[in-house]
Design a protein around this motif. Structure first.
Motif, PDB file in Angstrom:
ATOM      1  N   VAL A 169       8.157  -6.883   6.504  1.00 32.71           N
ATOM      2  CA  VAL A 169       7.747  -5.580   5.948  1.00 32.71           C
ATOM      3  C   VAL A 169       8.922  -4.907   5.243  1.00 32.71           C
ATOM      4  CG1 VAL A 169       6.862  -3.286   6.467  1.00 32.71           C
ATOM      5  CG2 VAL A 169       6.030  -5.268   7.757  1.00 32.71           C
ATOM      6  N   THR A 170       8.610  -4.404   4.065  1.00 28.44           N
ATOM      7  CA  THR A 170       9.599  -3.587   3.349  1.00 28.44           C
ATOM      8  C   THR A 170       8.951  -2.234   3.037  1.00 28.44           C
ATOM      9  OG1 THR A 170      10.638  -5.527   2.346  1.00 28.44           O
ATOM     10  CG2 THR A 170      11.040  -3.395   1.290  1.00 28.44           C
ATOM     11  N   GLU A 171       9.677  -1.180   3.240  1.00 31.29           N
ATOM     12  CA  GLU A 171       9.143   0.175   3.020  1.00 31.29           C
ATOM     13  C   GLU A 171      10.039   0.946   2.052  1.00 31.29           C
ATOM     14  OE1 GLU A 171       7.093   2.579   6.311  1.00 31.29           O
ATOM     15  OE2 GLU A 171       9.069   3.510   6.124  1.00 31.29           O
ATOM     16  N   LYS A 172       9.403   1.691   1.172  1.00 33.17           N
ATOM     17  CA  LYS A 172      10.154   2.475   0.174  1.00 33.17           C
ATOM     18  C   LYS A 172       9.489   3.842   0.034  1.00 33.17           C
ATOM     19  CE  LYS A 172      13.215   2.936  -3.203  1.00 33.17           C
ATOM     20  NZ  LYS A 172      14.661   2.907  -2.978  1.00 33.17           N
ATOM     21  N   THR A 173      10.281   4.854  -0.031  1.00 31.12           N
ATOM     22  CA  THR A 173       9.746   6.215  -0.235  1.00 31.12           C
ATOM     23  C   THR A 173      10.312   6.808  -1.516  1.00 31.12           C
ATOM     24  OG1 THR A 173      11.530   7.244   1.038  1.00 31.12           O
ATOM     25  CG2 THR A 173       9.550   6.571   2.260  1.00 31.12           C
ATOM     26  N   PHE A 174       9.513   7.684  -2.093  1.00 29.20           N
ATOM     27  CA  PHE A 174       9.955   8.452  -3.257  1.00 29.20           C
ATOM     28  C   PHE A 174       9.166   9.775  -3.287  1.00 29.20           C
ATOM     29  CE2 PHE A 174       6.498   5.706  -4.610  1.00 29.20           C
ATOM     30  CZ  PHE A 174       5.684   6.526  -5.407  1.00 29.20           C
ATOM     31  N   THR A 175       9.618  10.672  -4.116  1.00 31.41           N
ATOM     32  CA  THR A 175       9.012  12.017  -4.175  1.00 31.41           C
ATOM     33  C   THR A 175       8.310  12.229  -5.516  1.00 31.41           C
ATOM     34  OG1 THR A 175      10.707  12.908  -2.701  1.00 31.41           O
ATOM     35  CG2 THR A 175       9.452  14.502  -4.028  1.00 31.41           C
ATOM     36  N   VAL A 176       7.073  12.730  -5.440  1.00 28.91           N
ATOM     37  CA  VAL A 176       6.325  13.137  -6.636  1.00 28.91           C
ATOM     38  C   VAL A 176       6.206  14.662  -6.618  1.00 28.91           C
ATOM     39  CG1 VAL A 176       4.134  13.036  -7.854  1.00 28.91           C
ATOM     40  CG2 VAL A 176       5.030  10.971  -6.725  1.00 28.91           C
TER      41      VAL A 176
ATOM     42  N   VAL B 112       0.842  -1.179   0.000  1.00 33.62           N
ATOM     43  CA  VAL B 112       0.000   0.000   0.000  1.00 33.62           C
ATOM     44  C   VAL B 112       0.886   1.241   0.000  1.00 33.62           C
ATOM     45  CG1 VAL B 112      -1.983  -1.099   1.143  1.00 33.62           C
ATOM     46  CG2 VAL B 112      -0.172  -0.029   2.511  1.00 33.62           C
ATOM     47  N   CYS B 113       0.305   2.334  -0.517  1.00 35.39           N
ATOM     48  CA  CYS B 113       1.069   3.589  -0.568  1.00 35.39           C
ATOM     49  C   CYS B 113       0.304   4.674   0.167  1.00 35.39           C
ATOM     50  CB  CYS B 113       1.316   4.001  -2.013  1.00 35.39           C
ATOM     51  SG  CYS B 113       2.399   2.890  -2.934  1.00 35.39           S
ATOM     52  N   ASP B 114       1.050   5.588   0.684  1.00 31.26           N
ATOM     53  CA  ASP B 114       0.480   6.740   1.379  1.00 31.26           C
ATOM     54  C   ASP B 114       1.161   8.002   0.863  1.00 31.26           C
ATOM     55  OD1 ASP B 114      -0.985   8.283   3.162  1.00 31.26           O
ATOM     56  OD2 ASP B 114       0.679   8.258   4.621  1.00 31.26           O
ATOM     57  N   PRO B 115       0.402   8.940   0.263  1.00 25.35           N
ATOM     58  CA  PRO B 115      -1.054   8.918   0.084  1.00 25.35           C
ATOM     59  C   PRO B 115      -1.467   7.870  -0.949  1.00 25.35           C
ATOM     60  CG  PRO B 115      -0.119  10.814  -1.024  1.00 25.35           C
ATOM     61  CD  PRO B 115       1.005  10.187  -0.253  1.00 25.35           C
ATOM     62  N   PRO B 116      -2.702   7.371  -0.818  1.00 23.69           N
ATOM     63  CA  PRO B 116      -3.132   6.278  -1.686  1.00 23.69           C
ATOM     64  C   PRO B 116      -3.457   6.759  -3.102  1.00 23.69           C
ATOM     65  CG  PRO B 116      -4.927   6.946  -0.278  1.00 23.69           C
ATOM     66  CD  PRO B 116      -3.727   7.733   0.177  1.00 23.69           C
ATOM     67  N   SER B 117      -3.611   5.801  -4.002  1.00 19.21           N
ATOM     68  CA  SER B 117      -4.050   6.117  -5.362  1.00 19.21           C
ATOM     69  C   SER B 117      -5.401   6.838  -5.311  1.00 19.21           C
ATOM     70  CB  SER B 117      -4.175   4.838  -6.201  1.00 19.21           C
ATOM     71  OG  SER B 117      -2.913   4.253  -6.402  1.00 19.21           O
ATOM     72  N   GLY B 118      -5.568   7.800  -6.203  1.00 18.81           N
ATOM     73  CA  GLY B 118      -6.789   8.599  -6.211  1.00 18.81           C
ATOM     74  C   GLY B 118      -6.671   9.881  -5.434  1.00 18.81           C
TER      75      GLY B 118
ATOM     76  N   VAL C 291       5.908  10.106  -1.095  1.00 17.21           N
ATOM     77  CA  VAL C 291       5.017   8.955  -1.138  1.00 17.21           C
ATOM     78  C   VAL C 291       5.740   7.766  -0.489  1.00 17.21           C
ATOM     79  CG1 VAL C 291       3.690   7.397  -2.611  1.00 17.21           C
ATOM     80  CG2 VAL C 291       3.936   9.828  -3.236  1.00 17.21           C
ATOM     81  N   THR C 292       5.099   7.122   0.468  1.00 17.96           N
ATOM     82  CA  THR C 292       5.675   5.953   1.149  1.00 17.96           C
ATOM     83  C   THR C 292       4.849   4.723   0.798  1.00 17.96           C
ATOM     84  OG1 THR C 292       6.423   7.316   2.990  1.00 17.96           O
ATOM     85  CG2 THR C 292       6.266   4.926   3.380  1.00 17.96           C
ATOM     86  N   CYS C 293       5.522   3.732   0.221  1.00 19.01           N
ATOM     87  CA  CYS C 293       4.855   2.486  -0.148  1.00 19.01           C
ATOM     88  C   CYS C 293       5.371   1.352   0.760  1.00 19.01           C
ATOM     89  CB  CYS C 293       5.102   2.140  -1.600  1.00 19.01           C
ATOM     90  SG  CYS C 293       4.351   3.325  -2.742  1.00 19.01           S
ATOM     91  N   THR C 294       4.502   0.555   1.305  1.00 23.01           N
ATOM     92  CA  THR C 294       4.850  -0.532   2.236  1.00 23.01           C
ATOM     93  C   THR C 294       4.359  -1.856   1.681  1.00 23.01           C
ATOM     94  OG1 THR C 294       4.667   0.982   4.108  1.00 23.01           O
ATOM     95  CG2 THR C 294       4.621  -1.384   4.601  1.00 23.01           C
ATOM     96  N   ALA C 295       5.277  -2.885   1.720  1.00 22.74           N
ATOM     97  CA  ALA C 295       4.906  -4.231   1.272  1.00 22.74           C
ATOM     98  C   ALA C 295       5.048  -5.196   2.448  1.00 22.74           C
ATOM     99  CB  ALA C 295       5.775  -4.674   0.111  1.00 22.74           C
ATOM    100  N   THR C 296       4.069  -6.077   2.710  1.00 21.00           N
ATOM    101  CA  THR C 296       4.071  -7.049   3.820  1.00 21.00           C
ATOM    102  C   THR C 296       3.736  -8.430   3.270  1.00 21.00           C
ATOM    103  OG1 THR C 296       3.272  -5.303   5.305  1.00 21.00           O
ATOM    104  CG2 THR C 296       3.081  -7.597   6.071  1.00 21.00           C
ATOM    105  N   ASP C 297       4.602  -9.431   3.595  1.00 21.59           N
ATOM    106  CA  ASP C 297       4.326 -10.780   3.104  1.00 21.59           C
ATOM    107  C   ASP C 297       3.519 -11.550   4.148  1.00 21.59           C
ATOM    108  OD1 ASP C 297       6.131 -11.563   5.052  1.00 21.59           O
ATOM    109  OD2 ASP C 297       7.767 -11.990   3.629  1.00 21.59           O
ATOM    110  N   ASP C 298       3.277 -12.840   3.845  1.00 25.98           N
ATOM    111  CA  ASP C 298       2.449 -13.659   4.724  1.00 25.98           C
ATOM    112  C   ASP C 298       3.092 -13.896   6.077  1.00 25.98           C
ATOM    113  OD1 ASP C 298       0.549 -13.797   2.781  1.00 25.98           O
ATOM    114  OD2 ASP C 298       1.225 -15.752   1.970  1.00 25.98           O
TER     115      ASP C 298
END
Length: 302
Positions: free
Chosen positions: A28-35, A1-7, A17-24
């Motif tokens: 957790v892996t987190e990545k940020t980038f700038t728009v 998921v990303c914050d802020p979300p799509s839309g 923008v911070t995107c977080t990925a979580t497996d089963d």
């Protein structure tokens, strides 16, 4: 998921923008980038188009005031900036010369320095003066005076301007206006007595100048009867044979009359009139009559 979300609607400028990925296994892996949102859309200008004609107050020109001339008509809108800056060249307070087209450039700039331009023209009309022709009257072959007067839009005399005088559509001379705006031209009357318009119409014309439009006016030249108001009828020739033609000339006090004359011939003479020309039918001595107004004259045809 990303914050802020799509839309999401991102504001102008950079947004992290911070995107977080979580497996089963809940790793957790987190990545940020700038728009960065950049405004590249220029403002939209609303303003007059084409050429706008405006009357100046005087020959000094038009001191332009855009707010007064175009209230609420010149403005700009922008998708990001509620108040883009609008400038106009030449600016309000500038004097625009009469009789010319002036290029007006409207520029709008938003907060992101996007600019747009719009152009139109202001044509400052020439002023309208007043040229007046005056009626004239005198006897045929007498020298009378043709008169005209020229003033500006405030009825101040215009001096040293050339006025053309026409009589019956023919240019008969020019005269220059004096300190009072008056132009005078001596004219010898050659129009016949009773000459109709346009033969006896006076017309005056002024070509205008850098500040004023051209003007013209008309008046009437009245040809007065001669002091000797005797009506005479002359026939040429005074003798005739059947089939020949005779030309009648009517004079009123020596002036040849070409209009308003009625010709009559005796019933026994036969023949017919075409204007002032009579075609003979019967030989003999006949008395012909010409009537002009309340006067009449006779002549014999032998």
């Amino acid at each position: 998921v990303c914050d802020p979300p799509s839309g999401s609607t991102l504001p102008l400028g950079p947004t992290t923008v911070t995107c977080t990925a979580t497996d089963d296994s809940n790793n957790v892996t987190e990545k940020t980038f700038t728009v960065t949102v950049v405004d590249t859309t220029p403002p939209v200008i609303t303003a007059p188009t084409g050429t706008v004609d405006i009357d100046p107050p005087d020959q000094g020109g038009l001191v332009v005031d855009y707010d007064a001339l175009f209230p609420g008509q010149i403005y700009a809108t922008d998708i990001c900036d509620a108040n883009p800056v609008v400038t106009i060249d030449p600016p309000s307070g500038t004097t625009l010369a009469v009789g010319q087209d002036h290029l007006i450039t409207v520029t709008a700039t938003d907060a992101s320095q996007n600019t747009s331009t719009h152009t139109f023209y202001i044509h400052v009309n020439k002023l309208r003066g007043h040229l007046t022709a005056y009626d004239a009257s005198d006897r045929r072959l007498a020298t009378t005076q043709l008169n005209a007067k020229l003033v500006d839009n405030l009825f101040v005399p215009l001096q040293n301007e050339t006025i053309e005088f026409y009589v019956g559509g023919t240019l008969v001379g020019t005269a220059t206006t004096d300190i009072l705006g008056c132009a005078r031209l001596p004219f010898t009357i050659t129009q016949p007595l009773g000459a109709p318009i346009p033969e006896n119409q006076i017309e005056v014309k002024w070509a205008g100048n850098a500040e004023f439009e051209a003007e013209e006016d008309t008046a009437t030249l009245t040809v007065l009867p001669a002091l000797d108001q005797t009506l005479t009828l002359e026939l040429d020739p005074t003798t005739q044979v059947a089939g020949s033609t005779v030309t009648a000339t009517v004079r009123y006090g020596g002036d040849i009359v070409t209009t308003g004359v009625t010709y009559n011939s005796p019933a026994g003479a036969g023949g017919s009139w075409a204007g002032n020309v009579y075609t003979c039918d019967n030989a003999g001595t006949w008395t012909f009559t010409a009537t002009y107004g309340s006067d009449s004259a006779t002549a014999d045809l032998i």
